[in-house]
Write a protein that holds these residues in place. Structure first.
Motif, PDB file in Angstrom:
ATOM      1  N   GLY A   1      -2.445   6.379  -1.657  1.00 55.21           N
ATOM      2  CA  GLY A   1      -3.828   5.715  -1.617  1.00 55.21           C
ATOM      3  C   GLY A   1      -3.779   4.396  -2.246  1.00 55.21           C
TER       4      GLY A   1
ATOM      5  N   LYS B   1      -5.718   1.674  -3.325  1.00 50.68           N
ATOM      6  CA  LYS B   1      -6.424   0.556  -2.645  1.00 50.68           C
ATOM      7  C   LYS B   1      -5.855  -0.763  -2.907  1.00 50.68           C
ATOM      8  CE  LYS B   1     -10.369   3.952  -1.510  1.00 50.68           C
ATOM      9  NZ  LYS B   1     -11.880   3.825  -1.454  1.00 50.68           N
ATOM     10  N   ASP B   2      -5.915  -1.582  -2.504  1.00 52.33           N
ATOM     11  CA  ASP B   2      -5.417  -3.154  -2.271  1.00 52.33           C
ATOM     12  C   ASP B   2      -7.012  -3.937  -3.417  1.00 52.33           C
ATOM     13  OD1 ASP B   2      -7.031  -3.495  -0.051  1.00 52.33           O
ATOM     14  OD2 ASP B   2      -6.055  -3.855   1.268  1.00 52.33           O
TER      15      ASP B   2
ATOM     16  N   PRO C   1       1.205  -1.366  -0.165  1.00 50.82           N
ATOM     17  CA  PRO C   1      -0.052   0.043  -0.005  1.00 50.82           C
ATOM     18  C   PRO C   1       0.795   1.169   0.118  1.00 50.82           C
ATOM     19  CG  PRO C   1      -0.160  -0.945   2.117  1.00 50.82           C
ATOM     20  CD  PRO C   1       0.968  -1.759   1.260  1.00 50.82           C
TER      21      PRO C   1
ATOM     22  N   THR D   1      -0.423  -6.821   3.316  1.00 43.60           N
ATOM     23  CA  THR D   1      -1.700  -5.480   3.514  1.00 43.60           C
ATOM     24  C   THR D   1      -2.512  -5.887   4.386  1.00 43.60           C
ATOM     25  OG1 THR D   1      -3.607  -4.494   2.265  1.00 43.60           O
ATOM     26  CG2 THR D   1      -3.834  -5.947   1.817  1.00 43.60           C
TER      27      THR D   1
ATOM     28  N   PHE E   1      -8.830  -6.881   3.979  1.00 39.85           N
ATOM     29  CA  PHE E   1      -8.542  -7.406   2.781  1.00 39.85           C
ATOM     30  C   PHE E   1      -8.389  -8.282   2.292  1.00 39.85           C
ATOM     31  CE2 PHE E   1      -5.867  -9.463  -0.537  1.00 39.85           C
ATOM     32  CZ  PHE E   1      -6.718  -8.813  -1.920  1.00 39.85           C
TER      33      PHE E   1
ATOM     34  N   ASP F   1      -8.812  -2.727  -5.116  1.00 37.27           N
ATOM     35  CA  ASP F   1      -8.434  -2.075  -6.467  1.00 37.27           C
ATOM     36  C   ASP F   1      -7.699  -2.737  -7.621  1.00 37.27           C
ATOM     37  OD1 ASP F   1     -11.125  -0.224  -6.133  1.00 37.27           O
ATOM     38  OD2 ASP F   1      -9.671   1.740  -5.974  1.00 37.27           O
TER      39      ASP F   1
END
Length: 704
Positions: A381, A383-384, A378, A409, A413, A386
């Motif tokens: 910003g 996002k994992d 990460p 992460t 998640f 996405d």
């Protein structure tokens, strides 16, 4: 596993009983057939009409699930037979796991099953599951309802199987079918493998085993099935049993788990040593095809994890893919100047989602890439979820190549992933992902492995029979060194030129014939390891030295009171070699003859650079044994040495395998050392030791 209807013998309305829970699972999961509850007291169970016995049911019944007290099970089996029911699942406990009385009860159950030609899962098991929408059979009492997937899972432990069923959703996995085999009175792992071999919705087979009932049958079935679909096994009970009592090098290094490990290797089964690894591997096979090669590309937004993944790839024997120049040029066209377009491709921390997409697509298009690891940390910003969705979209467009994700992460998640349908396996750490790719590659290599058989050589079995007959008649269970070398020679194994001599003058005459330098070895009916008593004298240059060595040997044996069984000495040609190997066999009480090969000499039990396979060996087994030891580099000809004649080393193992198959009463056998000649690389047996079971030899047809 596919009943059109079934009876639950012992069905109940009483909460928190197995008979009640089984009924609930069948109904809640939506079993598509008819359910006939069997209970002598209640007329309605879970809204369904109940019957006193299966004989009272007016319709035909395919399967019975039995959940009554063990003492009533046999009579229930009789009634099932009378009704024409051919399949039963005996969940009831109280059989051989409880002691002598339970074992007797189970023996009678087995007898009835054979007499009635019935198939039985259990007893003392959790039950069975089939998630096929045409059946939706949940005939077990795990707390959670089954999750649909592609795994056929066999568990010898009911509680463990139940625990696994309860956490499937969290693992992003599902089962096609599940069988808890319990005491294995009838159905066992072999049965499941044979059944699932040609069941299309079972794409992979998972086994939790504590024992292997019939190693020969398991090997036959698993070897065939693993060419079609992976079998992944967690074999518990790894402690060695009985090895300390063995007197041979092979026997002392062997053990029950080594035999099981050899069996799994020769059968193409992927062995794991923890539940975590078992299901990590299953996750990879659920979402990845078998690759076409072992070349791995890594796409990352952080250099450190990329390097760790690279290390793991190399340690697992795979290759880092060499990206083509056009691939690198395409990557340079959109990645920042600070990025690295070599493999691993480091997009740097500022990589946006679009770079992940374009980089992955570009790397996948390179035909020098067989598998891809995508690493996300990460930053800025991004996002994992996405990134994960983007990777899964691309995977859907490129199903032909394995892709694994490494997302370092938060746990949230992975919790989120358990609530959605995924087509890529995701891991927290790079090593886990690479382990999965290594298992895919292992399956690829097995599928490509030639199907060879155990060859049969033209050997002198009559001479060997005579030798064993004479030794048995002498009430001995161990051959002398001379007799052992005779047996090896009769089976076409190259032994050094030698002869036996009873006294010093006979030894000199023999040495003159063979040619100096020679080796003198103690020949005794009582002493196994000659080096322990100074019974091996090497580099003897002439007759004078030979007489002195002979007299010194006799003197030392006399001092130690070891002359009993003294047969004289063996005079051998002195083979010049810096490479000493060992090969042999130890008979496992369950698995049969275990072949061993590795680094030999006096350090065999110290270095323990050895490997095992079960006899009979085929050609590929022999090749695998030789290649799997660290000393293989010595055989290849390290530091300018003449390479070993690999085909002759393989043949030595294959001939030994034939010997122990032909004479099943051989208990232990060692060739140590098997010297690799410095002159031409020929493997030469310079010492041999054979021990056998006297009682078995006496009753063997060849010796009567």
């Amino acid at each position: 596993m596919r009943p059109r209807n079934l009876a639950v013998v012992g069905a109940s309305n009483k909460e928190h009983t197995i008979g009640s829970d089984i009924m609930k699972r069948l109904l809640e999961y939506g079993y598509t057939g008819k359910i006939f509850p069997i209970n002598p007291k209640d007329s309605v169970i879970h809204t369904l009409p109940a019957y006193k016995t299966v004989l009272d049911v007016p319709e035909e019944i395919d399967m019975a699930v039995i959940v009554i007290n063990a003492k009533y099970v046999l009579s229930a089996i009789d009634q099932c037979h009378e009704k024409g029911i051919k399949g039963v699942v005996v969940i009831s406990a109280g059989f051989k796991e409880t002691g002598k009385e339970g074992a007797e009860l189970e023996a009678e159950l087995v007898r009835k099953l054979k007499e009635y030609d019935m198939t039985c899962v259990g007893p003392n098991c959790l039950g069975v599951v089939n998630t096929d929408p045409a059946y939706r059979l949940d005939a077990c009492f795990a707390e959670s309802l089954p999750v649909r997937g592609d795994i056929g899972f066999v568990s010898q432990s009911g509680a463990l199987g139940g625990g696994i069923l309860n956490i499937l959703k969290d693992l992003n996995l599902g089962f096609a079918q599940f069988i808890s085999i319990g005491n294995q009175a009838d159905v066992n792992s072999d049965s499941a493998i044979e059944y699932w071999e040609n069941i299309d919705d079972v794409k992979q087979i998972l086994l939790y085993m504590e024992s292997i009932a019939d190693p020969t049958r398991f090997r036959t079935l698993a070897t065939r099935t693993t060419k079609k679909k992976p079998i992944i096994a967690l074999k518990a009970g790894r402690s060695a049993a009985g090895a300390s009592a063995a007197s041979s090098h092979t026997g002392s290094l062997a053990g029950a788990d080594k035999a099981a490990d050899a069996l799994l290797k020769q059968s193409g089964v992927i062995r794991e040593f923890s539940l975590e690894d078992l299901f990590n591997t299953a996750k990879v096979f659920s979402h990845c095809p078998v690759p076409k090669g072992n070349r791995v590309a890594i796409v990352t937004n952080s250099g450190g994890p990329g390097i760790m993944a690279t290390d793991a790839v190399c340690e697992k024997g795979m290759q880092m893919a060499q990206l083509k120049d056009e691939t690198k040029a395409a990557l340079r066209a959109f990645l920042p100047a600070a990025a690295s377009v070599k493999n691993p491709v480091d997009m740097i921390a500022s990589a946006p989602l679009e770079h992940y997409k374009k980089t992955l697509e570009t790397v996948l298009a390179d035909d020098s890439v067989d598998m891809v690891v995508v690493i996300y940390l990460p930053f800025l910003g991004l996002k994992d979820i996405d990134v994960a969705n983007a990777v899964m979209e691309i995977k859907a467009q490129h199903p032909e190549k394995p892709i694994v994700g490494v997302f370092m992460t938060q746990n949230e998640f992975f919790s989120h992933l358990s609530d959605i349908e995924v087509n890529v396996p995701f891991f927290m750490f790079a090593e886990q992902a690479v382990d999965g790719l290594a298992r895919l590659n292992q399956q690829r290599l097995w599928i490509e492995r030639p199907n060879t058989t155990a060859p049969r050589f033209d050997v002198d079995t009559e001479l060997v029979e005579t030798i064993f007959k004479n030794v048995a008649a002498d009430n001995r269970n161990q051959l002398t060194t001379g007799e052992s070398l005779q047996v090896l020679s009769a089976y076409g194994i190259r032994v050094c030129r030698d002869g036996e001599a009873a006294d010093a003058e006979a030894a000199v005459a023999l040495a003159d014939k063979i040619g100096y330098p020679v080796v003198m070895k103690l020949n005794s009916k009582k002493i196994s390891h000659k080096t322990d008593v100074g019974g091996v004298r090497v580099g003897i240059k002439d007759a004078t030295q030979l007489r002195a060595e002979f007299n010194d040997l006799v003197s030392k044996l006399t001092e130690k009171g070891l002359m009993d069984g003294f047969e004289g000495v063996i005079i051998q040609e002195m083979v010049k070699s810096d490479r000493e190997m060992v090969c042999g066999c130890a008979k496992d009480p369950q698995y049969g003859p275990m072949m061993m090969f590795g680094l030999g000499g006096v350090f065999v039990e110290v270095m323990k650079d050895v490997t095992f396979r079960l006899a009979p060996l085929n050609v590929e087994d022999a090749k695998d044994m030789i290649r799997s030891v660290k000393a293989y580099k010595l055989l290849e000809g390290a530091r300018g040495a003449v390479p070993a004649q690999m085909n002759k080393v393989e043949e030595t193992l294959l001939r030994l395998s034939q010997l122990v198959e032909d004479f099943g009463f051989i208990e232990e056998l060692d060739i140590n050392p098997l010297m690799i000649s410095d002159k031409d690389g020929e493997p030469i047996a310079v010492d041999g030791r054979i021990k056998f079971t006297l009682t078995e030899a006496l009753v063997a047809s060849a010796l009567t």
